[in-house]
Design a protein around this motif. Sequence first.
Motif, mmCIF file in Angstrom:
data_model
loop_
_atom_site.group_PDB
_atom_site.id
_atom_site.type_symbol
_atom_site.label_atom_id
_atom_site.label_comp_id
_atom_site.label_asym_id
_atom_site.label_seq_id
_atom_site.Cartn_x
_atom_site.Cartn_y
_atom_site.Cartn_z
ATOM 1 N N PHE A 29 0.834 -1.188 0.000
ATOM 2 C CA PHE A 29 0.000 0.000 0.000
ATOM 3 C C PHE A 29 0.880 1.254 0.000
ATOM 4 N N VAL A 30 0.448 2.241 -0.785
ATOM 5 C CA VAL A 30 1.150 3.526 -0.880
ATOM 6 C C VAL A 30 0.142 4.619 -0.554
ATOM 7 N N VAL A 31 0.511 5.517 0.346
ATOM 8 C CA VAL A 31 -0.321 6.676 0.673
ATOM 9 C C VAL A 31 0.580 7.900 0.750
ATOM 10 N N PRO A 32 0.060 9.087 0.399
ATOM 11 C CA PRO A 32 0.918 10.280 0.410
ATOM 12 C C PRO A 32 1.581 10.560 1.762
ATOM 13 N N ALA A 37 10.008 3.870 5.572
ATOM 14 C CA ALA A 37 10.699 2.944 6.475
ATOM 15 C C ALA A 37 9.773 1.798 6.898
ATOM 16 N N TRP A 38 8.484 1.921 6.590
ATOM 17 C CA TRP A 38 7.520 0.888 6.971
ATOM 18 C C TRP A 38 7.480 -0.235 5.941
ATOM 19 N N SER A 39 6.779 -1.323 6.265
ATOM 20 C CA SER A 39 6.724 -2.515 5.407
ATOM 21 C C SER A 39 5.857 -2.339 4.170
ATOM 22 N N GLY A 40 4.878 -1.432 4.228
ATOM 23 C CA GLY A 40 3.972 -1.250 3.108
ATOM 24 C C GLY A 40 2.881 -2.301 3.022
ATOM 25 N N THR A 41 2.854 -3.237 3.956
ATOM 26 C CA THR A 41 1.865 -4.323 3.896
ATOM 27 C C THR A 41 0.566 -3.994 4.621
ATOM 28 N N LEU A 42 0.514 -2.866 5.302
ATOM 29 C CA LEU A 42 -0.708 -2.438 5.985
ATOM 30 C C LEU A 42 -1.308 -1.251 5.240
ATOM 31 N N ALA A 43 -2.620 -1.238 5.072
ATOM 32 C CA ALA A 43 -3.293 -0.145 4.368
ATOM 33 C C ALA A 43 -3.282 1.147 5.177
ATOM 34 N N GLU A 44 -3.211 1.024 6.495
ATOM 35 C CA GLU A 44 -3.183 2.181 7.387
ATOM 36 C C GLU A 44 -2.113 1.957 8.449
ATOM 37 N N PRO A 45 -1.570 3.033 9.025
ATOM 38 C CA PRO A 45 -0.565 2.844 10.082
ATOM 39 C C PRO A 45 -1.163 2.070 11.261
ATOM 40 N N ASN A 46 -0.334 1.255 11.918
ATOM 41 C CA ASN A 46 -0.810 0.547 13.108
ATOM 42 C C ASN A 46 -0.953 1.553 14.257
ATOM 43 N N ALA A 47 -1.526 1.121 15.356
ATOM 44 C CA ALA A 47 -1.809 2.016 16.485
ATOM 45 C C ALA A 47 -0.543 2.664 17.039
ATOM 46 N N ALA A 48 0.560 1.931 17.039
ATOM 47 C CA ALA A 48 1.821 2.468 17.567
ATOM 48 C C ALA A 48 2.576 3.314 16.538
ATOM 49 N N ARG A 49 2.056 3.347 15.318
ATOM 50 C CA ARG A 49 2.701 4.067 14.210
ATOM 51 C C ARG A 49 4.138 3.583 13.995
ATOM 52 N N ASP A 51 4.461 0.763 11.867
ATOM 53 C CA ASP A 51 4.364 0.088 10.582
ATOM 54 C C ASP A 51 3.101 0.557 9.884
ATOM 55 N N GLY A 52 3.130 0.478 8.573
ATOM 56 C CA GLY A 52 1.984 0.906 7.789
ATOM 57 C C GLY A 52 2.355 1.009 6.327
ATOM 58 N N PRO A 53 1.627 1.823 5.583
ATOM 59 C CA PRO A 53 1.886 1.971 4.152
ATOM 60 C C PRO A 53 3.131 2.813 3.884
ATOM 61 N N VAL A 54 3.714 2.626 2.708
ATOM 62 C CA VAL A 54 4.859 3.444 2.303
ATOM 63 C C VAL A 54 4.361 4.727 1.653
ATOM 64 N N ALA A 55 5.282 5.666 1.436
ATOM 65 C CA ALA A 55 4.901 6.979 0.914
ATOM 66 C C ALA A 55 5.164 7.140 -0.581
ATOM 67 N N THR A 56 6.030 6.304 -1.156
ATOM 68 C CA THR A 56 6.419 6.545 -2.543
ATOM 69 C C THR A 56 6.287 5.305 -3.416
ATOM 70 N N LEU A 57 6.055 5.561 -4.692
ATOM 71 C CA LEU A 57 6.015 4.478 -5.670
ATOM 72 C C LEU A 57 7.373 3.790 -5.770
ATOM 73 N N THR A 58 8.429 4.563 -5.636
ATOM 74 C CA THR A 58 9.780 3.993 -5.711
ATOM 75 C C THR A 58 9.998 2.974 -4.607
ATOM 76 N N ARG A 59 9.574 3.293 -3.405
ATOM 77 C CA ARG A 59 9.744 2.339 -2.294
ATOM 78 C C ARG A 59 8.884 1.098 -2.507
#
Length: 174
Positions: A29-32, A37-49, A51-59
């Motif tokens: 998952f990619v979100v603006p 640094a996150w795994s990109g495997t979660l659609a939204e950040p976890n509660a502790a922030r 892990d969550g989505p990545v920010a760039t197409l390159t990543r």
Amino acid sequence: MKHLLRSTLTCAILAARLSAAAPGPTQFFVVPNGNDAWSGTLAEPNAARTDGPVATLTRARDLVRELKKASGGLEGPVTVEIQGGVYELSSTFALAAEDSGTPGRPITYRAAQGQEVRIVGGKVLSGFAPVKDEAVLSRFDPAARGKVLCIDLKAQGITEYPPMKSATTWGSSE
């Protein structure tokens, strides 16, 4: 009854083995406002922030490449879902042969359903304001003075740009 129990048990074991051998699709998952640094495997950040989505197409592309290398090839389809928003590219985003999937294991980049994704090869500027400096305004035709806007490029993070040319050189072959 014994045979029915035995064949039911055999079918259950076979089904478990087949499902373990054929992993489901992988999704990144990619979100603006994601974090590369996150795994990109979660659609939204976890509660502790943490892990969550990545920010760039390159990543996201690099995560797919890492997945292919780690597993010796894709084990199933891969989807990179891009959430709505504006993605400013500071450098070229390139997909090469190594970024291809196969007919049975495709790699798909797509916008999230119902969302608008804009990939911009420049910088989106905001904060334009009317020119207020009387010395600058006096250089304009009176009919244009209230219609001229300006922006602080440094405040927008733009510090490198070509030298300005005077109006007399516009359109020349220089």
